[in-house]
Design a protein around this motif. Structure first.
Motif, PDB file in Angstrom:
ATOM      1  N   SER A 120     -18.448 -31.465  25.729  1.00 39.15           N
ATOM      2  CA  SER A 120     -17.011 -30.837  25.740  1.00 39.15           C
ATOM      3  C   SER A 120     -16.161 -31.394  24.568  1.00 39.15           C
ATOM      4  O   SER A 120     -15.495 -30.758  24.041  1.00 39.15           O
ATOM      5  N   GLY A 179     -13.869 -28.566  33.816  1.00 36.04           N
ATOM      6  CA  GLY A 179     -14.696 -28.336  34.712  1.00 36.04           C
ATOM      7  C   GLY A 179     -15.675 -29.389  35.148  1.00 36.04           C
ATOM      8  O   GLY A 179     -15.893 -29.766  36.264  1.00 36.04           O
ATOM      9  N   VAL A 180     -16.170 -30.279  34.092  1.00 35.37           N
ATOM     10  CA  VAL A 180     -16.589 -31.481  34.223  1.00 35.37           C
ATOM     11  C   VAL A 180     -16.002 -32.183  35.296  1.00 35.37           C
ATOM     12  O   VAL A 180     -16.529 -32.983  36.155  1.00 35.37           O
ATOM     13  N   TYR A 199     -15.552 -30.956  38.842  1.00 34.80           N
ATOM     14  CA  TYR A 199     -16.835 -31.357  39.654  1.00 34.80           C
ATOM     15  C   TYR A 199     -17.069 -32.629  39.929  1.00 34.80           C
ATOM     16  O   TYR A 199     -17.315 -32.939  41.188  1.00 34.80           O
ATOM     17  N   LEU A 227     -14.722 -26.324  29.893  1.00 33.41           N
ATOM     18  CA  LEU A 227     -15.686 -27.234  30.197  1.00 33.41           C
ATOM     19  C   LEU A 227     -15.259 -28.584  30.482  1.00 33.41           C
ATOM     20  O   LEU A 227     -15.680 -29.195  31.396  1.00 33.41           O
ATOM     21  N   LEU A 267     -22.223 -34.211  29.211  1.00 33.76           N
ATOM     22  CA  LEU A 267     -21.310 -33.056  29.451  1.00 33.76           C
ATOM     23  C   LEU A 267     -19.910 -33.101  28.939  1.00 33.76           C
ATOM     24  O   LEU A 267     -19.340 -32.299  28.236  1.00 33.76           O
ATOM     25  N   TYR A 277     -17.962 -38.960  36.107  1.00 35.56           N
ATOM     26  CA  TYR A 277     -18.433 -37.446  35.735  1.00 35.56           C
ATOM     27  C   TYR A 277     -19.820 -37.688  34.999  1.00 35.56           C
ATOM     28  O   TYR A 277     -20.158 -38.729  34.685  1.00 35.56           O
ATOM     29  N   ILE A 322     -13.564 -22.876  25.293  1.00 33.62           N
ATOM     30  CA  ILE A 322     -14.699 -22.978  26.070  1.00 33.62           C
ATOM     31  C   ILE A 322     -14.772 -24.346  26.225  1.00 33.62           C
ATOM     32  O   ILE A 322     -14.900 -24.873  27.272  1.00 33.62           O
ATOM     33  N   GLY A 323     -14.525 -25.349  25.098  1.00 32.16           N
ATOM     34  CA  GLY A 323     -14.505 -26.806  25.312  1.00 32.16           C
ATOM     35  C   GLY A 323     -13.470 -27.390  26.176  1.00 32.16           C
ATOM     36  O   GLY A 323     -14.096 -28.202  26.829  1.00 32.16           O
TER      37      GLY A 323
END
Lengths: 359, 568, 119
Positions: B431, B488-489, B492, B485, B427, B423, B481-482
């Motif tokens: 997070s 999400g990281v 991805y 995120l 980012l 990862y 949001i954290g």
């Protein structure tokens, strides 16, 4: 279950894996030890599962001994005693079955497991008589407790013809269906020359037949002793006579003849208001007596569920014995089911004096 | 010794691995592979977390004003109940043991699988079924408004879907029992030869202690919920005072399970942190046996303190005193852990990677959560703080600040092992920063308003608390949001991240002696046992850009004599 | 892991032992039943504890011989016996507390008449 695994290369030559050793174990002994520890842990969870009911029992017995004094007389200790013997005997046959599995004598295992299953079903048969007899008299859990002594006329024609309770007919539907189903399947399998399946089904039919042996024996005991009064002390008889009197008065004045009318009962439930409770009074029939039976039904009901599950596991063992799976280095499942079965017996060893032999 | 090509096969990035060794949906839903079950569990608990997180955000939005404009009072009750029930039963309890533990535990033992793979799969499907029943309470429109504790007599009187929800929790209990039973047996019988109890990674001690609780306590939850269902359906008079039952008895039953269950939630997190601190400080863990035994001590003490949830329920003074006194003793093993982690970091070579950032957040937040627990364990202060936001803040510091950050730390730590891809560390750290800041902004004001008397579970409140609630709501958004995120990281990275080899972090426990992602059989070779915290035993291999056991390196790069590696 | 394939881990229990245990169990059951039928006066207070002791003795017999605990690994025995410890803990601590609020439960207004259940 369809298990999808990739082809394991170097699998068969790697270890001397026997027929029944799963790929992730190194040896038969490791597999057996894992299973053994696993089943002991499972039994621990079972003990703690039942422990909640023992806590509830102890609490109410300590706080309200008078309720237990009044209530236990409705349990017939001779039926309880008979059931204890049946279970102890089934434990013996199971222990012997495990012994033969350890020796790899599959044919012997079949007979002893079958014996265990017959006993298990017979236990349930006696239990069915006990339960239905109580339901007839309105001995239910706390909120439905509505005791009325004496003989209760069955409403179903079949029940009347047999001289048994309506409830007994209802709860016997499943064993009858199973018995007929297995018997028919045994014949079918025999005709289509599936020897193992035929033999298994015949054994299952015999095993479930145990239910009817138990129920018949219990039924005749009840008939002979006029409702199983044989297990009761004089104090109980007096108490019941008293209750008969007050209750029949009550019934004639408060409730009209349609005692069994559902809508009336519901209406009554709706209109009833919460009245202050006068508190428990000695030498009188306490309305909280139903709590004893709540606990009784929870304990014995949960135990009976375990017996039923046990019959299922035993059927699996029976089938594998017929297939001749057990060897001196592979008898784990038989041993594990045996341990489970003994635990069910163990719990009953405590339930019997706790519920039936309160003095 | 091995050639570079062999090392690449054993410890490199594997194109053929457990993820793609068989294809098709059936190969996943019927899989008995602990790694796949772990991944499925991870997906499941993440969805549960996000769902319950949405409930939390709705709650916080509703509390922005003091008049409850978003939800009706009944809806608010349902919302906080479902938030709690889904978070506790469907997310926190299975999160680390069932998701991460399933993946890592057999590999840490050098085993091919858990002892009972079918039971493991069964546990996962019970989790789905149980969560389904919990959610059915929402979908059927009945909802659930008892709080996650299902206290009688209210749970018997309410018309909401108590029976569905309790049945769901009952099933989830069995899912948890099966996982625990499986882990206990696996650790006992399937350790690689030579791996004694004190050569196990500390994560396993955490999971083992957790499993003890799961096996001993969860059955009591089962019988409690069955009795509650029977009480609600038939009024059996055990818990319902209208029929002579004892409602406080329900609390005893419930907390006999649920207090130990609190340690089911935190102990695996502590295990994860023990791993992370050691690996990212590259230093042998300080006081191994103290950390190991403190896990077991917490597990056992956890059975002796349940009454501290009932200080104001009419419990007798004597029992209250006993429970209060024993509650304080739990602080000792907890503090032992924290001090040992700090001592491990001391003079270590600390790398502030994403997992380490989460681990440091854990220590800080768990410290606050644990210390405020002492206030609540003290009788006099508890009478004042009982059922206020102080309690809410306390257990969120432990369960979110503790467990959730441990989940993130652990998932970030083992993600390259699970999917063979790295990862974006920056980012990831971002997070972690958002989670840490958002979390503190959310829950620190709750301590203040709790101490000032703001009761929990209220949809509307006195205007003097408005400012605290607004801070809290703003913080919850940042926290949300954290978390998004953070996931999400990872997601991805699982698809697009750069490929990595077997052991990018230089960890020494056995699960890193495999390719990334691991082979279906976990290890292609028989792993070589070292001390799990002997980081000298792993040597950096420049060609692979990863760490490999010293036995496999050329002689000039390693000091000692080595046995012939066993490959086949 | 060394082991022999002759199944060195099986411990078949001798049938004579099993039957002896069964007979002992039956006799103990009869004893419990007889105790409850005959009013021994003095035993009243201890009756419960005697019955429980006999039940525990029976349980021990089943555990040791039917369930092979006698031949089993000590760890398995420890695992199972620990369950009884936790049951005692559960019962004990709950019981210490309950008499405290017995009166409030007893005095709580009851639902007056049970709804009749039609057969």
């Amino acid at each position: 279950m369809a298990v999808v695994e990739p082809e394991h290369e170097a699998h068969d030559d790697h270890h001397d894996h026997g027929e029944f050793i799963a790929h992730h174990f190194e040896s038969a002994e490791q597999q057996f030890d894992s299973g053994k520890l696993g089943i002991w842990l499972f039994l621990v969870t079972e003990v703690l599962f039942f422990s909640g009911l023992f806590v509830a029992y102890t609490l109410y017995r300590v706080l309200h001994p008078e309720i237990f004094d009044q209530a236990h007389v409705f349990l017939d200790k001779y039926l309880g005693f008979a059931n204890t013997l049946v279970l102890l005997f089934s434990s013996l046959t199971m222990a012997v079955a495990v012994r033969y599995a350890q020796l790899g004598k599959n044919q012997h295992v079949v007979w002893y497991v079958l014996g265990t299953m017959v006993c298990a079903s017979a236990f349930l048969g006696v239990k069915a008589i006990e339960y239905t007899h109580k339901w007839d008299q309105g001995i239910m859990v706390r909120s439905y407790f509505d005791y009325h002594a004496g003989h209760h006329e069955a409403s179903m024609p079949l029940a009347r013809a047999l001289g048994v309770s309506d409830y007994l007919i209802w709860i016997s539907i499943v064993p009858v269906l199973l018995l007929v189903g297995f018997a028919l399947f045994a014949v079918f399998a025999k005709l289509t020359e599936k020897a193992n399946a035929a033999f298994f089904s015949a054994c299952m039919a015999i095993a479930i037949g145990g239910y009817f042996i138990g129920a018949l024996a219990g039924h005749f005991y009840m008939e002979l002793t006029d409702g199983g009064i044989g297990g009761r002390s004089e104090k109980a008889a007096a108490l019941m006579a008293y209750e008969d009197e007050t209750h029949s008065d009550h019934e004639h004045t408060d409730k009209p003849a349609d005692h069994h009318d559902e809508s009336a009962a519901e209406q009554q439930k709706e209109t009833s208001e919460i009245a202050p409770y006068e508190g428990p009074q000695n030498d009188e029939f306490d309305q909280d007596i139903g709590i004893f039976f709540s606990i009784y039904y929870c304990m014995t009901g949960l135990h009976a569920i375990h017996i039923i599950a046990g019959i299922g596991f035993l059927a699996w063992i029976l089938w594998r014995s017929i297939l001749g799976h057990w060897r001196s280095d592979y008898f784990g499942p038989c041993d594990y089911v045996g341990l489970y079965w003994h635990l069910v017996d163990l719990i009953w060893i405590y339930l019997f004096p706790l519920l039936y032999l309160i003095d | 010794m091995a050639t570079a090509a062999e090392r690449k096969k054993l410890f490199g990035h594997a194109e053929n691995n457990y993820l793609n060794c068989t294809k098709g949906i059936r190969s996943w839903i019927f899989t008995l592979d602990h790694k796949r079950i772990g991944v499925m569990y991870l997906v499941g608990v993440t969805l549960a977390l996000l769902l319950a997180g949405v409930f939390a955000l709705i709650l916080r939005l509703n509390l922005w004003t003091n008049t409850s404009e978003l939800l009706t009072d009944a809806q608010y009750n349902q919302m906080f109940t479902l938030h709690g029930a889904v978070m506790v039963f469907a997310f926190i309890i299975p999160s680390i043991p069932a998701a991460l533990g399933n993946f890592v535990l057999p590999m840490m033992l050098g085993a091919k699988d858990v002892a009972f793979p079918r039971l493991n799969l069964c546990s996962f499907y019970l989790w789905i079924l149980g969560t389904g029943f919990l959610l059915w309470a929402i979908i059927s429109g009945k909802g659930l408004d008892t709080g996650w504790t299902f206290y009688t007599p209210y749970s018997i009187q309410t018309d909401t879907g108590v029976i569905y929800a309790t049945f769901g929790a009952f099933i989830l209990g069995f899912s948890s029992i099966f996982t625990g039973l499986n882990f206990l047996v696996t650790v006992n019988t399937m350790r690689i030869p030579g791996q004694g109890w004190f050569k196990m990674p500390l994560f396993l001690w955490g999971l083992y202690a957790t499993a003890i609780i799961q096996v001993l306590a969860t059955p009591v939850l089962g019988i409690t919920l069955l009795l509650l269902i029977a009480e609600k359906a038939m009024h059996i008079g055990i818990f319902d005072p209208k029929y002579g039952g004892d409602p406080v008895l329900f609390q005893h039953f419930f907390w006999f399970y649920s207090h130990p269950a609190v340690y089911i939630m935190i102990l695996p997190g502590m295990g994860v942190i023990s791993e992370l601190i050691a690996v990212y400080s590259r230093k042998k863990v300080f006081g191994y046996s103290f950390i190991a035994f403190s896990s077991v001590a917490i597990a056992l003490l956890g059975f002796l303190v349940w009454g501290h949830h009932m200080f104001t329920s009419g419990q007798s003074i004597v029992v209250t005193l006993i429970f209060s006194a024993i509650t304080f003793t739990v602080a000792i093993p907890s503090a032992v852990k924290v001090f040992n982690w700090l001592a491990t970091m001391y003079k270590g070579s600390i790398a502030l990677t994403t997992p380490m950032c989460y681990a440091l957040s854990f220590i800080f937040l768990f410290g606050i959560g644990g210390l405020t627990g002492l206030f609540l364990g003290a009788l006099s202060t508890d009478i004042h703080l009982h059922d206020t936001y102080f309690v809410v803040a306390h257990f969120h510091f432990v369960m979110v600040g503790g467990t959730l950050t441990a989940v993130f730390g652990g998932v970030y730590h083992w993600w390259p092992k699970m999917f063979g891809r790295m990862y974006n560390d920056n980012l990831g750290r971002l997070s972690c920063f958002l989670v840490f800041m958002g979390f503190n902004l959310t829950f620190f004001p709750q301590f203040v308003m709790g101490a000032r008397g703001m009761p929990r579970r209220y949809a509307s409140y006195d205007p003097e608390f408005t400012i605290f609630h607004q801070w809290s709501t703003a913080g919850a958004m940042v926290l949300g949001i954290g978390i998004v995120l953070g996931f999400g990281v990872l997601v991805y990275a699982a698809f697009k991240g750069p490929k990595v080899a077997g052991n990018p972090f230089g960890a020494a426990s056995l699960e890193w002696q495999s390719s990334s992602p691991p082979d279906f059989h976990n290890f292609i070779h028989q792993p070589i046992l070292h001390d799990p915290y002997d980081f000298e035993s792993m040597i950096y291999d420049e060609e692979l850009d990863t760490y490999v056991p010293k036995e496999f390196m050329e002689p000039d790069k390693q000091p000692a004599t080595e046995p012939e590696p066993q490959t086949h | 892991m060394s082991h022999d394939h002759d199944g060195g881990f099986a411990h078949p229990a001798p049938p004579k032992l099993l039957i002896t245990v069964f007979i002992a169990l039956v006799l103990l059951t009869i004893l419990t039943l007889a105790m409850s039928s005959i009013d021994l006066g003095l035993m009243g207070a201890f009756g419960f504890w005697i019955a429980m002791s006999i039940a525990s003795f029976k349980a021990a017999l089943v555990l040791l011989f039917f369930m092979h605990m006698y031949w089993d690994k000590p760890f398995n025995v420890l695992v199972f016996l620990s369950s009884s410890l936790f049951v005692i803990l559960f019962i004990g601590l709950t019981l210490m507390d309950s008499s405290h609020y017995k009166n409030s439960v007893d005095e709580y207004p009851r639902q007056p008449d049970p709804p009749a259940l039609s057969p």
